[in-house]
Design an enzyme around this catalytic site. Structure first.
Site, PDB file in Angstrom:
ATOM      1  N   GLU A 142      -2.456  -1.702 -22.794  1.00  9.91           N
ATOM      2  CA  GLU A 142      -1.841  -2.812 -22.062  1.00  9.91           C
ATOM      3  C   GLU A 142      -0.758  -3.498 -22.883  1.00  9.91           C
ATOM      4  O   GLU A 142       0.290  -3.885 -22.338  1.00  9.91           O
ATOM      5  CB  GLU A 142      -2.928  -3.797 -21.630  1.00  9.91           C
ATOM      6  CG  GLU A 142      -3.812  -3.222 -20.534  1.00  9.91           C
ATOM      7  CD  GLU A 142      -5.145  -3.941 -20.392  1.00  9.91           C
ATOM      8  OE1 GLU A 142      -5.260  -5.099 -20.866  1.00  9.91           O
ATOM      9  OE2 GLU A 142      -6.076  -3.349 -19.822  1.00  9.91           O
TER      10      GLU A 142
ATOM     11  N   TYR B 268       4.249   0.723  -8.153  1.00  2.00           N
ATOM     12  CA  TYR B 268       4.031  -0.419  -7.265  1.00  2.00           C
ATOM     13  C   TYR B 268       4.473  -1.701  -7.954  1.00  2.00           C
ATOM     14  O   TYR B 268       4.730  -1.729  -9.166  1.00  2.00           O
ATOM     15  CB  TYR B 268       2.553  -0.533  -6.868  1.00  2.00           C
ATOM     16  CG  TYR B 268       1.590  -0.604  -8.039  1.00  2.00           C
ATOM     17  CD1 TYR B 268       1.414  -1.800  -8.758  1.00  2.00           C
ATOM     18  CD2 TYR B 268       0.846   0.503  -8.430  1.00  2.00           C
ATOM     19  CE1 TYR B 268       0.534  -1.868  -9.829  1.00  2.00           C
ATOM     20  CE2 TYR B 268      -0.028   0.440  -9.507  1.00  2.00           C
ATOM     21  CZ  TYR B 268      -0.188  -0.742 -10.193  1.00  2.00           C
ATOM     22  OH  TYR B 268      -1.052  -0.817 -11.257  1.00  2.00           O
TER      23      TYR B 268
ATOM     24  N   ARG C 295      -1.581  -9.175  -4.923  1.00  2.00           N
ATOM     25  CA  ARG C 295      -1.823  -7.857  -4.349  1.00  2.00           C
ATOM     26  C   ARG C 295      -0.750  -6.893  -4.863  1.00  2.00           C
ATOM     27  O   ARG C 295       0.356  -7.298  -5.219  1.00  2.00           O
ATOM     28  CB  ARG C 295      -1.778  -7.883  -2.822  1.00  2.00           C
ATOM     29  CG  ARG C 295      -2.816  -8.765  -2.168  1.00  2.00           C
ATOM     30  CD  ARG C 295      -4.237  -8.255  -2.353  1.00  2.00           C
ATOM     31  NE  ARG C 295      -5.172  -9.063  -1.592  1.00  2.00           N
ATOM     32  CZ  ARG C 295      -5.750 -10.178  -2.058  1.00  2.00           C
ATOM     33  NH1 ARG C 295      -5.488 -10.594  -3.284  1.00  2.00           N
ATOM     34  NH2 ARG C 295      -6.590 -10.867  -1.302  1.00  2.00           N
TER      35      ARG C 295
ATOM     36  N   TYR D 240     -11.110 -10.235 -22.423  1.00  2.00           N
ATOM     37  CA  TYR D 240     -12.141  -9.220 -22.656  1.00  2.00           C
ATOM     38  C   TYR D 240     -13.378  -9.823 -23.300  1.00  2.00           C
ATOM     39  O   TYR D 240     -14.495  -9.349 -23.076  1.00  2.00           O
ATOM     40  CB  TYR D 240     -11.575  -8.084 -23.504  1.00  2.00           C
ATOM     41  CG  TYR D 240     -10.714  -7.123 -22.701  1.00  2.00           C
ATOM     42  CD1 TYR D 240     -11.278  -6.126 -21.923  1.00  2.00           C
ATOM     43  CD2 TYR D 240      -9.327  -7.243 -22.704  1.00  2.00           C
ATOM     44  CE1 TYR D 240     -10.505  -5.265 -21.176  1.00  2.00           C
ATOM     45  CE2 TYR D 240      -8.532  -6.390 -21.961  1.00  2.00           C
ATOM     46  CZ  TYR D 240      -9.120  -5.403 -21.194  1.00  2.00           C
ATOM     47  OH  TYR D 240      -8.346  -4.552 -20.435  1.00  2.00           O
TER      48      TYR D 240
ATOM     49  N   PRO E  46      -9.249  -1.149  -5.420  1.00  2.00           N
ATOM     50  CA  PRO E  46     -10.099  -0.636  -6.503  1.00  2.00           C
ATOM     51  C   PRO E  46     -10.297   0.867  -6.382  1.00  2.00           C
ATOM     52  O   PRO E  46     -10.436   1.396  -5.272  1.00  2.00           O
ATOM     53  CB  PRO E  46     -11.424  -1.387  -6.312  1.00  2.00           C
ATOM     54  CG  PRO E  46     -11.048  -2.616  -5.550  1.00  2.00           C
ATOM     55  CD  PRO E  46      -9.914  -2.220  -4.650  1.00  2.00           C
TER      56      PRO E  46
ATOM     57  N   VAL F  27      -4.737   5.538  -5.224  1.00  3.58           N
ATOM     58  CA  VAL F  27      -5.520   4.811  -4.223  1.00  3.58           C
ATOM     59  C   VAL F  27      -5.008   3.384  -4.142  1.00  3.58           C
ATOM     60  O   VAL F  27      -4.493   2.838  -5.115  1.00  3.58           O
ATOM     61  CB  VAL F  27      -7.024   4.809  -4.566  1.00  3.58           C
ATOM     62  CG1 VAL F  27      -7.593   6.206  -4.509  1.00  3.58           C
ATOM     63  CG2 VAL F  27      -7.275   4.198  -5.943  1.00  3.58           C
ATOM     64  N   PHE F  28      -5.153   2.788  -2.976  1.00  2.00           N
ATOM     65  CA  PHE F  28      -4.830   1.371  -2.812  1.00  2.00           C
ATOM     66  C   PHE F  28      -6.103   0.564  -3.019  1.00  2.00           C
ATOM     67  O   PHE F  28      -7.151   0.886  -2.468  1.00  2.00           O
ATOM     68  CB  PHE F  28      -4.257   1.094  -1.415  1.00  2.00           C
ATOM     69  CG  PHE F  28      -2.938   1.778  -1.172  1.00  2.00           C
ATOM     70  CD1 PHE F  28      -1.970   1.826  -2.160  1.00  2.00           C
ATOM     71  CD2 PHE F  28      -2.645   2.362   0.038  1.00  2.00           C
ATOM     72  CE1 PHE F  28      -0.742   2.444  -1.957  1.00  2.00           C
ATOM     73  CE2 PHE F  28      -1.413   2.970   0.280  1.00  2.00           C
ATOM     74  CZ  PHE F  28      -0.470   3.014  -0.721  1.00  2.00           C
TER      75      PHE F  28
ATOM     76  N   TYR G   8       1.693  -3.617  -3.980  1.00  2.00           N
ATOM     77  CA  TYR G   8       2.303  -2.877  -2.873  1.00  2.00           C
ATOM     78  C   TYR G   8       3.257  -1.836  -3.440  1.00  2.00           C
ATOM     79  O   TYR G   8       4.048  -2.122  -4.340  1.00  2.00           O
ATOM     80  CB  TYR G   8       3.049  -3.823  -1.930  1.00  2.00           C
ATOM     81  CG  TYR G   8       2.128  -4.831  -1.269  1.00  2.00           C
ATOM     82  CD1 TYR G   8       1.215  -4.431  -0.300  1.00  2.00           C
ATOM     83  CD2 TYR G   8       2.149  -6.170  -1.645  1.00  2.00           C
ATOM     84  CE1 TYR G   8       0.347  -5.336   0.286  1.00  2.00           C
ATOM     85  CE2 TYR G   8       1.292  -7.084  -1.063  1.00  2.00           C
ATOM     86  CZ  TYR G   8       0.383  -6.665  -0.103  1.00  2.00           C
ATOM     87  OH  TYR G   8      -0.477  -7.571   0.469  1.00  2.00           O
ATOM     88  N   SER G   9       3.181  -0.643  -2.900  1.00  2.00           N
ATOM     89  CA  SER G   9       3.994   0.460  -3.407  1.00  2.00           C
ATOM     90  C   SER G   9       5.467   0.245  -3.099  1.00  2.00           C
ATOM     91  O   SER G   9       5.832  -0.234  -2.019  1.00  2.00           O
ATOM     92  CB  SER G   9       3.554   1.787  -2.785  1.00  2.00           C
ATOM     93  OG  SER G   9       2.292   2.165  -3.259  1.00  2.00           O
TER      94      SER G   9
ATOM     95  N   GLY H 192      -1.734   7.845   6.646  1.00  2.00           N
ATOM     96  CA  GLY H 192      -1.528   6.445   6.962  1.00  2.00           C
ATOM     97  C   GLY H 192      -0.464   5.810   6.073  1.00  2.00           C
ATOM     98  O   GLY H 192       0.574   6.405   5.774  1.00  2.00           O
TER      99      GLY H 192
END
Length: 392
Positions: free
Chosen positions: A140, A193, A208, A98, A387, A384-385, A210-211, A270
């Site tokens: 976090e 995910y 990446r 940060y 950003p 959302v997938f 992935y759900s 989708g």
């Protein structure tokens, strides 16, 4: 929260900063990656950097956080922060980074706004930044403790062995993995995910999310759609096979099916049906008596991943219905509805809690339909997938 003096300055300068944020964020990332190229190589999503999505998301988050502080100075926008914090932990962001971000972000602000950044303006926006950063650090740190991810990025990643892979459609593959060390599989909640880290041909270790797409009896089950130009999704489709090893972080994600007995609506489009399939699988495994309404939109029957799962899981539940919309249904196959998802044709029970996942236009349209149907905004949760561009 934000001091009175800083609140006045931020409110007065928010239009100027907001108008310039589209110029500030590219300069910030250029400065950041010039000083720390390893962050682009091994941490940030190169695809989202190339298409500008990450820059838009950062701009939206900063503006939304500042606006929230002005509108409600005694409240912290925890819902927005939680989404960001889960993503940060899932890729290994550490507290010390940060300060690195602060250095290059504020240098970019000065480059763009010049003399408009007086000491008073700089101090006010500095307060905004550290309120947001310190809040994220606290969330976090708690998430790391809850997921046993640890503060060291090296502790985040764990090798898993692929025990099976299934072709769902022509461009969608499900992977079943178990810890390579033989240890227990981490707990997860339906809708969460996993982060997958893989080394690409150029040596970059890209990450990446992935759900998880359902229960897997002591394993983790995640589903990957091969995206056009997606370097990681293509790599996994082409090179990750049964018996191979892949690195995963613990399951995370702020949007997960909540316990309760009220009606649930699961709406997707989708590949957005991956977390919805996990939720439906969880409800079916528990024999839930809840009223469950599943709504899915796809191009046609062949592109509809988990089409059979939707029918089978719905049949296991005593109070569940499924509604499928195909834009261009194949003529020889039965299609319930043609066109885009339209909730005005679906019975939405009173007291429904809704979970949405899919492209941003779909999310916006379905959320509006749910509000029109009388579902309170607080009971509509979206995923959302990539950003989160909703704020942008």
């Amino acid at each position: 929260m934000l001091s009175t003096k800083s609140a006045e300055v931020v409110e007065a300068t928010l239009p100027v900063v907001g108008a310039a944020i589209g110029d500030i964020t590219p300069r910030f990332y250029d400065r950041l990656f010039a000083a720390h190229p390893e962050l682009l190589r091994d941490l940030f999503n190169r695809g989202n950097q190339a298409n500008g999505a990450q820059r838009q998301a950062l701009a939206g988050a900063i503006a939304a956080f500042a606006s929230a502080l002005i509108a409600h100075p005694d409240q912290r926008p925890d819902a927005m922060l939680a989404r960001i914090a889960h993503k940060h932990v899932s890729v290994g962001i550490t507290d010390d980074q940060y300060r690195i971000v602060h250095e290059h972000l504020f240098a970019a602000i000065v480059e763009v706004l010049g003399e408009a950044v007086t000491p008073e303006v700089a101090a006010a926006w500095d307060e905004v930044y550290w309120l947001m950063a310190n809040a994220l650090v606290a969330i976090e740190d708690r998430l790391r403790a809850e997921t046993a991810a640890g503060g060291d990025p090296a502790e985040l990643w764990r090798p898993y062995t692929v025990v099976a892979r299934y072709q769902e459609t022509g461009d969608v593959t499900t992977f079943l993995v178990r810890p390579a060390d033989g240890g227990p599989t981490p707990a997860s909640r339906p809708g969460q995910y996993v982060s997958v880290r893989t080394r690409l041909a150029d040596g970059a270790r890209q990450i990446r999310q992935y759900s998880l797409s359902g229960s897997a009896h002591g394993a983790l089950r995640f589903t990957v759609k091969r995206e056009p130009g997606g370097e990681v999704s293509a790599h996994l489709h082409d090179h990750l096979h049964t018996g191979d090893t892949v690195e995963l972080a613990p399951p995370l994600g702020d949007i997960a099916l909540a316990d309760g007995d009220g009606p649930v609506l699961l709406a997707s489009a989708g590949i957005g049906n991956t977390p919805m399939t996990a939720m439906l699988d969880h409800l079916a495994a528990a024999g839930s008596p809840r009223t469950v309404v599943s709504v899915h939109g796809d191009r046609d029957q062949l592109t509809h991943a988990f089409r059979a799962d939707l029918a089978q899981l719905t049949a296991k539940l005593p109070n569940a219905t499924a509604h499928v919309f195909y834009e261009r249904p194949l003529g020889d196959w039965p299609a319930e509805r043609t066109g885009l998802v339209d909730l005005s044709t679906v019975d939405v029970p009173a007291g429904t809690t809704a979970y949405l996942c899919g492209p941003l236009p779909f999310l916006r349209a379905v959320r509006e339909q749910l509000l029109t149907a009388g579902v309170p905004a607080a009971d509509i949760h979206y995923k959302v997938f990539g950003p989160d561009l909703w704020l942008a």
